[in-house]
Structure formats: C-alpha cells, structure tokens
Motif scaffolding. Sequence first.
Motif, PDB file in Angstrom:
ATOM      1  N   ALA A 169      90.680  47.524  62.512  1.00  0.00           N
ATOM      2  CA  ALA A 169      89.549  47.676  63.432  1.00  0.00           C
ATOM      3  C   ALA A 169      88.461  46.655  63.117  1.00  0.00           C
ATOM      4  O   ALA A 169      87.839  46.087  64.022  1.00  0.00           O
ATOM      5  N   ALA A 170      88.242  46.406  61.825  1.00  0.00           N
ATOM      6  CA  ALA A 170      87.225  45.433  61.420  1.00  0.00           C
ATOM      7  C   ALA A 170      87.604  44.024  61.867  1.00  0.00           C
ATOM      8  O   ALA A 170      86.751  43.241  62.297  1.00  0.00           O
ATOM      9  N   LYS A 171      88.896  43.682  61.775  1.00  0.00           N
ATOM     10  CA  LYS A 171      89.343  42.355  62.203  1.00  0.00           C
ATOM     11  C   LYS A 171      89.093  42.149  63.694  1.00  0.00           C
ATOM     12  O   LYS A 171      88.614  41.095  64.123  1.00  0.00           O
ATOM     13  N   ILE A 172      89.425  43.175  64.491  1.00  0.00           N
ATOM     14  CA  ILE A 172      89.226  43.065  65.940  1.00  0.00           C
ATOM     15  C   ILE A 172      87.739  42.972  66.257  1.00  0.00           C
ATOM     16  O   ILE A 172      87.308  42.160  67.083  1.00  0.00           O
ATOM     17  N   ALA A 173      86.939  43.799  65.598  1.00  0.00           N
ATOM     18  CA  ALA A 173      85.495  43.771  65.832  1.00  0.00           C
ATOM     19  C   ALA A 173      84.908  42.422  65.418  1.00  0.00           C
ATOM     20  O   ALA A 173      84.005  41.893  66.078  1.00  0.00           O
ATOM     21  N   TYR A 174      85.405  41.868  64.323  1.00  0.00           N
ATOM     22  CA  TYR A 174      84.945  40.560  63.837  1.00  0.00           C
ATOM     23  C   TYR A 174      85.099  39.504  64.926  1.00  0.00           C
ATOM     24  O   TYR A 174      84.201  38.690  65.178  1.00  0.00           O
ATOM     25  N   PRO A 220      88.244  36.512  57.471  1.00  0.00           N
ATOM     26  CA  PRO A 220      88.624  37.882  57.801  1.00  0.00           C
ATOM     27  C   PRO A 220      90.086  38.186  57.557  1.00  0.00           C
ATOM     28  O   PRO A 220      90.510  39.312  57.697  1.00  0.00           O
ATOM     29  N   ALA A 221      90.893  37.195  57.228  1.00  0.00           N
ATOM     30  CA  ALA A 221      92.284  37.473  56.899  1.00  0.00           C
ATOM     31  C   ALA A 221      92.424  37.969  55.467  1.00  0.00           C
ATOM     32  O   ALA A 221      93.467  38.443  55.063  1.00  0.00           O
ATOM     33  N   GLN A 222      91.338  37.833  54.665  1.00  0.00           N
ATOM     34  CA  GLN A 222      91.386  38.279  53.290  1.00  0.00           C
ATOM     35  C   GLN A 222      91.415  39.799  53.228  1.00  0.00           C
ATOM     36  O   GLN A 222      91.081  40.495  54.182  1.00  0.00           O
ATOM     37  N   ASP A 223      91.793  40.305  52.059  1.00  0.00           N
ATOM     38  CA  ASP A 223      91.906  41.745  51.896  1.00  0.00           C
ATOM     39  C   ASP A 223      90.545  42.431  51.934  1.00  0.00           C
ATOM     40  O   ASP A 223      90.459  43.622  52.201  1.00  0.00           O
ATOM     41  N   ASN A 224      89.470  41.667  51.670  1.00  0.00           N
ATOM     42  CA  ASN A 224      88.135  42.267  51.654  1.00  0.00           C
ATOM     43  C   ASN A 224      87.427  42.096  52.991  1.00  0.00           C
ATOM     44  O   ASN A 224      86.219  41.875  53.050  1.00  0.00           O
ATOM     45  N   ILE A 225      88.170  42.208  54.079  1.00  0.00           N
ATOM     46  CA  ILE A 225      87.603  42.045  55.408  1.00  0.00           C
ATOM     47  C   ILE A 225      86.454  43.018  55.655  1.00  0.00           C
ATOM     48  O   ILE A 225      85.467  42.673  56.301  1.00  0.00           O
TER      49      ILE A 225
END
Length: 253
Positions: free
Chosen positions: A239-244, A178-183
């Motif tokens: 938001a996607a990182k936190i949800a992940y 998830p640290a990648q740009d295509n999270i």
Amino acid sequence: MTTTRLPDPLPDLPYLDAAIALDVYAHSSLHYDGKPVNEEYGDNQRLSTLGEVVLSMAVTQSLFCKKPLKSADTIVQERNAATSDANIHVWVEAYKMKSRLAFAPAALEETKTEAASRFLLTSYLGAVYYRYGLPPIKAWIDKLIDPNDQSANSAPPQPTQMPPALPQSPSQIQSINPAQDNILAIFNQRLQQNGMTAEWPAESIGPAHALRWHVKCVVGGVEKGQGGGRNQNMAKKEAAKIAYLNMGFGAIA
C-alpha cells in the motif's frame, strides 16, 4: 507461440476487493436478459475492454524501461508474445483463476479455452485499474515478466499532485528508494516533510491458516493506495509503494 517463463514463486496477483471480483468471476453463461449491471463500471465485458488496453500498456511500459534499451521492433515483438492468447492462458492456469469462476454446467468446456482465459484476466485487470489505477498492475507485470531485472521497475516521472518536498542533499535523495525493504520509513519521512500523516486501516480475509491481508493507505482522509499480502506488514508495504507513486514522490527504482 512461445510463452514467457514463469517466475518461482509467482508474484501475488494485484489485490481486488470482493465486491467487484464477484462480477469479474461471473461467466457469461450466468447472464440473462434484463440482468442488472453495476451503475459504476457496468459488467465484466466493459472491464475486459478496459483491461485489454491496460495489459498492453503495462507490458509495453515494462519492456520500454528495461536496460539496455530495447528497439521499438523488439518491444512490439516481446509485447505480442507476452500478451498472446497462449501466454495469457498459461498465466491464468498458473494462478488457478478459473477455480474461482462461476458458470453454468453446460459452459464447462467453453471455460477451458484460451479465449475464456484471456477474457477472465483482462476483466480482472480492468477491474484492478478501475479501482486502483495502473501502478499495482505495472508492479505485478514487472515481477511476472522478468523478476530479476531491476531496470524494469523504473518508470516515467509521476505528475506532481502536491507541493514539492523540502530540499535534500544528494545522499538523502539516493537513500529514498521505495523498492527497499524500509519503504514504510521512507514513505513516512516524505509525509512528515510535507506536514502529513497516514492512517492504515487493515482487514484480513480467509481461514486462519491461509489469511490474506488487505491494507489501505489514507492520507488526509483520502485513500492513496491499497495493498495485499500474506501478512499485514507485507500488505502495508505494498500500500505504501502505491501511495508513494500516486502522491508524486517519484518512480519506484
């Protein structure tokens, strides 16, 4: 007291919605006897008490996860330096947080102190934790303390809150970072594997030349994460990182 070197550019402060931010940025000089307090979280003194613990936890976890591993004594020493009054004062000044502080004119000199800086930052972090949990604070601390150290982004496994994803090959597992740009693509892939979809309500705040975007990630009608940024796509990724993390998909590597 030695202060930590600030990264350039500074990472964005964790997002905080305007409703609770009003209490965070209200100096004690504006308080009066009988002043009503919020029924959910109380006042900024309560938020500061929470924020002190959260700040210590986030810094400790960031140092704990660094590679090569630091000794316990080193973790304590570096945590104490990072969370010292002098260092927090530097952080608050760098982010110009006091420019948003509301206070009585007679309290001007008091607002310039290190103690005032500490109270403001811990109140802010307490509010962020109350609203969104530890992940956005931890992500910010990682970037603030050592933006070049990728090992600090590792975290202990998150508790699983849903059925496990479908089995994957080693190559597939390795690609899910998830640290990648295509999270966003990675996050949506995980959702699809579990028969879920996400909605992304968004709003912008501020003048046209300096918009600040805020995006929520809602899965199954339940908010799983929020993010802020200078554009909508950046906010959506946060938001996607936190949800992940909150959905137990794994740690941000």
